[in-house]
Write a protein that holds these residues in place. Structure first.
Motif, PDB file in Angstrom:
ATOM      1  N   SER A  25       0.828  -1.211   0.000  1.00 38.19           N
ATOM      2  CA  SER A  25       0.000   0.000   0.000  1.00 38.19           C
ATOM      3  C   SER A  25       0.862   1.260   0.000  1.00 38.19           C
ATOM      4  CB  SER A  25      -0.976   0.010   1.176  1.00 38.19           C
ATOM      5  OG  SER A  25      -0.310   0.146   2.404  1.00 38.19           O
ATOM      6  N   GLU A  26       2.034   1.207   0.616  1.00 42.69           N
ATOM      7  CA  GLU A  26       2.913   2.379   0.605  1.00 42.69           C
ATOM      8  C   GLU A  26       3.409   2.673  -0.811  1.00 42.69           C
ATOM      9  OE1 GLU A  26       5.779   2.857   3.897  1.00 42.69           O
ATOM     10  OE2 GLU A  26       4.925   0.988   4.678  1.00 42.69           O
ATOM     11  N   TRP A  27       3.769   1.637  -1.555  1.00 46.27           N
ATOM     12  CA  TRP A  27       4.209   1.805  -2.939  1.00 46.27           C
ATOM     13  C   TRP A  27       3.076   2.369  -3.797  1.00 46.27           C
ATOM     14  CZ3 TRP A  27       9.003   1.441  -4.921  1.00 46.27           C
ATOM     15  CH2 TRP A  27       9.977   0.782  -4.174  1.00 46.27           C
ATOM     16  N   VAL A  28       1.899   1.775  -3.669  1.00 53.91           N
ATOM     17  CA  VAL A  28       0.769   2.208  -4.492  1.00 53.91           C
ATOM     18  C   VAL A  28       0.376   3.642  -4.156  1.00 53.91           C
ATOM     19  CG1 VAL A  28      -1.674   1.787  -5.001  1.00 53.91           C
ATOM     20  CG2 VAL A  28      -0.074  -0.134  -4.908  1.00 53.91           C
ATOM     21  N   LEU A  29       0.310   3.980  -2.875  1.00 55.10           N
ATOM     22  CA  LEU A  29      -0.066   5.336  -2.480  1.00 55.10           C
ATOM     23  C   LEU A  29       0.979   6.364  -2.906  1.00 55.10           C
ATOM     24  CD1 LEU A  29      -1.677   4.483   0.952  1.00 55.10           C
ATOM     25  CD2 LEU A  29      -2.859   5.425  -1.038  1.00 55.10           C
ATOM     26  N   ALA A  30       2.245   5.987  -2.909  1.00 55.74           N
ATOM     27  CA  ALA A  30       3.280   6.887  -3.419  1.00 55.74           C
ATOM     28  C   ALA A  30       3.080   7.121  -4.913  1.00 55.74           C
ATOM     29  CB  ALA A  30       4.675   6.314  -3.152  1.00 55.74           C
ATOM     30  N   GLY A  31       2.760   6.065  -5.636  1.00 57.11           N
ATOM     31  CA  GLY A  31       2.490   6.194  -7.068  1.00 57.11           C
ATOM     32  C   GLY A  31       1.273   7.057  -7.353  1.00 57.11           C
ATOM     33  N   ILE A  32       0.219   6.881  -6.564  1.00 56.02           N
ATOM     34  CA  ILE A  32      -0.975   7.710  -6.722  1.00 56.02           C
ATOM     35  C   ILE A  32      -0.637   9.170  -6.457  1.00 56.02           C
ATOM     36  CG2 ILE A  32      -3.243   8.251  -5.737  1.00 56.02           C
ATOM     37  CD1 ILE A  32      -3.600   5.216  -5.242  1.00 56.02           C
ATOM     38  N   MET A  33       0.163   9.420  -5.427  1.00 56.54           N
ATOM     39  CA  MET A  33       0.527  10.798  -5.089  1.00 56.54           C
ATOM     40  C   MET A  33       1.309  11.449  -6.226  1.00 56.54           C
ATOM     41  SD  MET A  33       0.329  13.278  -2.964  1.00 56.54           S
ATOM     42  CE  MET A  33      -0.458  12.401  -1.630  1.00 56.54           C
ATOM     43  N   ILE A  34       2.254  10.721  -6.812  1.00 58.05           N
ATOM     44  CA  ILE A  34       3.029  11.269  -7.930  1.00 58.05           C
ATOM     45  C   ILE A  34       2.118  11.514  -9.128  1.00 58.05           C
ATOM     46  CG2 ILE A  34       4.829  10.722  -9.631  1.00 58.05           C
ATOM     47  CD1 ILE A  34       6.336   9.321  -7.297  1.00 58.05           C
ATOM     48  N   ALA A  35       1.243  10.571  -9.443  1.00 58.80           N
ATOM     49  CA  ALA A  35       0.318  10.738 -10.574  1.00 58.80           C
ATOM     50  C   ALA A  35      -0.619  11.920 -10.342  1.00 58.80           C
ATOM     51  CB  ALA A  35      -0.474   9.458 -10.801  1.00 58.80           C
ATOM     52  N   TRP A  36      -1.116  12.069  -9.118  1.00 55.17           N
ATOM     53  CA  TRP A  36      -1.994  13.191  -8.772  1.00 55.17           C
ATOM     54  C   TRP A  36      -1.266  14.517  -8.999  1.00 55.17           C
ATOM     55  CZ3 TRP A  36      -1.849  17.036  -5.001  1.00 55.17           C
ATOM     56  CH2 TRP A  36      -3.041  17.715  -4.765  1.00 55.17           C
ATOM     57  N   GLY A  37      -0.036  14.594  -8.509  1.00 56.17           N
ATOM     58  CA  GLY A  37       0.753  15.803  -8.702  1.00 56.17           C
ATOM     59  C   GLY A  37       1.050  16.075 -10.169  1.00 56.17           C
ATOM     60  N   TRP A  38       1.346  15.014 -10.906  1.00 56.36           N
ATOM     61  CA  TRP A  38       1.660  15.150 -12.330  1.00 56.36           C
ATOM     62  C   TRP A  38       0.463  15.737 -13.081  1.00 56.36           C
ATOM     63  CZ3 TRP A  38       6.103  14.982 -14.783  1.00 56.36           C
ATOM     64  CH2 TRP A  38       6.116  14.862 -16.168  1.00 56.36           C
ATOM     65  N   LEU A  39      -0.730  15.294 -12.733  1.00 56.34           N
ATOM     66  CA  LEU A  39      -1.932  15.838 -13.373  1.00 56.34           C
ATOM     67  C   LEU A  39      -2.082  17.333 -13.090  1.00 56.34           C
ATOM     68  CD1 LEU A  39      -4.461  12.949 -12.723  1.00 56.34           C
ATOM     69  CD2 LEU A  39      -3.571  13.698 -14.941  1.00 56.34           C
ATOM     70  N   LEU A  40      -1.715  17.741 -11.882  1.00 55.06           N
ATOM     71  CA  LEU A  40      -1.871  19.151 -11.529  1.00 55.06           C
ATOM     72  C   LEU A  40      -0.862  20.060 -12.217  1.00 55.06           C
ATOM     73  CD1 LEU A  40      -2.765  19.108  -7.736  1.00 55.06           C
ATOM     74  CD2 LEU A  40      -4.280  19.181  -9.710  1.00 55.06           C
ATOM     75  N   ILE A  41       0.312  19.547 -12.541  1.00 53.63           N
ATOM     76  CA  ILE A  41       1.293  20.396 -13.228  1.00 53.63           C
ATOM     77  C   ILE A  41       1.165  20.285 -14.734  1.00 53.63           C
ATOM     78  CG2 ILE A  41       2.909  20.367 -11.299  1.00 53.63           C
ATOM     79  CD1 ILE A  41       4.655  18.438 -13.010  1.00 53.63           C
ATOM     80  N   GLY A  42       0.265  19.446 -15.205  1.00 49.80           N
ATOM     81  CA  GLY A  42       0.067  19.258 -16.640  1.00 49.80           C
ATOM     82  C   GLY A  42      -0.551  20.475 -17.310  1.00 49.80           C
ATOM     83  N   PRO A  43      -0.728  20.381 -18.606  1.00 44.47           N
ATOM     84  CA  PRO A  43      -1.209  21.540 -19.369  1.00 44.47           C
ATOM     85  C   PRO A  43      -2.688  21.872 -19.139  1.00 44.47           C
ATOM     86  CG  PRO A  43      -0.961  19.639 -20.813  1.00 44.47           C
ATOM     87  CD  PRO A  43      -0.420  19.240 -19.466  1.00 44.47           C
ATOM     88  N   SER A  44      -3.479  20.895 -18.753  1.00 46.49           N
ATOM     89  CA  SER A  44      -4.909  21.148 -18.546  1.00 46.49           C
ATOM     90  C   SER A  44      -5.172  21.524 -17.098  1.00 46.49           C
ATOM     91  CB  SER A  44      -5.730  19.910 -18.891  1.00 46.49           C
ATOM     92  OG  SER A  44      -5.543  19.565 -20.240  1.00 46.49           O
ATOM     93  N   PRO A  45      -5.840  22.651 -16.874  1.00 50.03           N
ATOM     94  CA  PRO A  45      -6.142  23.035 -15.492  1.00 50.03           C
ATOM     95  C   PRO A  45      -7.158  22.075 -14.869  1.00 50.03           C
ATOM     96  CG  PRO A  45      -7.207  24.544 -17.024  1.00 50.03           C
ATOM     97  CD  PRO A  45      -6.351  23.614 -17.837  1.00 50.03           C
ATOM     98  N   VAL A  46      -6.877  21.657 -13.653  1.00 46.39           N
ATOM     99  CA  VAL A  46      -7.769  20.744 -12.936  1.00 46.39           C
ATOM    100  C   VAL A  46      -8.656  21.527 -11.969  1.00 46.39           C
ATOM    101  CG1 VAL A  46      -7.841  18.802 -11.310  1.00 46.39           C
ATOM    102  CG2 VAL A  46      -6.155  18.818 -13.151  1.00 46.39           C
ATOM    103  N   PHE A  47      -8.060  22.404 -11.190  1.00 41.87           N
ATOM    104  CA  PHE A  47      -8.811  23.135 -10.175  1.00 41.87           C
ATOM    105  C   PHE A  47      -9.923  23.989 -10.790  1.00 41.87           C
ATOM    106  CE2 PHE A  47      -5.425  23.342  -6.544  1.00 41.87           C
ATOM    107  CZ  PHE A  47      -5.445  21.960  -6.459  1.00 41.87           C
TER     108      PHE A  47
END
Length: 160
Positions: A25-47
Motif C-alpha cells: 500500500s505504501e508503494w501504491v499510495l506513493a504512485g498515486i501521489m506522484i500521478a496526482w501531482g503530475w496531473l496538476l502540473i500538466g497543461p490542462s487546469p484541474v482546479f
C-alpha cells in the motif's frame, strides 16, 4: 546484507521485490501521489474545472500542490527503496522513521484534499476515494512506527 554482493540494478530489483508485499500500500499510495501531482502540473487546469477544488486553490496554486505531491511521492519512493535494499547501512537504519514521516506528509495531503472536497458545495466521487486513501496511510503510519520502534530496540540492544 544479502544484496551487498550484487550489482546495483540487481540489488535494487531484489530489495524491492523481496519487500514489496509487506509495503504494497505504501508503494501504491506513493504512485498515486506522484500521478496526482503530475496531473496538476500538466497543461490542462484541474482546479478550474470544478468548485470541489476551490478550498485547495485558495491555499496554494495548482502547480504548487502538484509539485508538493510529486515531491512527497518521490521522497516516499526513495525511502521505500532504501528500506528494502539498503537496510544494513547507517542510513537504512532510519528508513522506517522516514517511511513514517512520508506517510504522515501524505496523510496531510489526503486530508487537505478530503477536507477541501467536503467543504465545497460540489458533489464529487472524490469524497468516496480520498478519505479511504487517508485511512490507508494512517494505517501505514502505525506500521512504519512499529518498524521504527523495532529498529530502535535492535540498535539499543546491540550497544554495549
Amino acid at each position: 546484507m544479502p544484496y551487498r554482493n550484487h550489482p546495483l540494478p540487481v540489488r535494487l530489483y531484489l530489495g524491492i521485490h523481496d519487500h514489496f508485499p509487506a509495503r504494497r500500500s505504501e508503494w501504491v499510495l506513493a504512485g498515486i501521489m506522484i500521478a496526482w501531482g503530475w496531473l496538476l502540473i500538466g497543461p490542462s487546469p484541474v482546479f478550474a474545472q470544478s468548485n470541489a477544488w476551490s478550498q485547495m486553490a485558495a491555499m496554494m496554486s495548482e502547480s504548487s500542490w502538484g509539485w508538493f505531491g510529486i515531491g512527497i511521492g518521490a521522497f516516499r519512493l526513495l525511502a521505500l527503496i532504501i528500506n528494502g535494499t539498503f537496510a544494513g547501512t547507517w542510513y537504512g537504519r532510519w528508513s522506517p522513521h522516514v517511511r513514517a514521516l512520508a506517510s504522515f506528509l501524505t496523510c496531510f495531503l489526503w486530508f487537505q484534499i478530503s477536507f477541501g472536497l467536503w467543504v465545497s458545495d460540489a458533489a464529487t466521487t472524490g469524497l468516496a476515494v480520498y478519505p479511504g486513501l487517508l485511512v490507508l496511510d494512517a494505517m501505514n503510519i502505525v506500521a512504519a512506527t512499529k518498524d521504527a520502534a523495532g529498529m530502535d530496540k535492535a540498535v539499543a540492544d546491540d550497544r554495549p
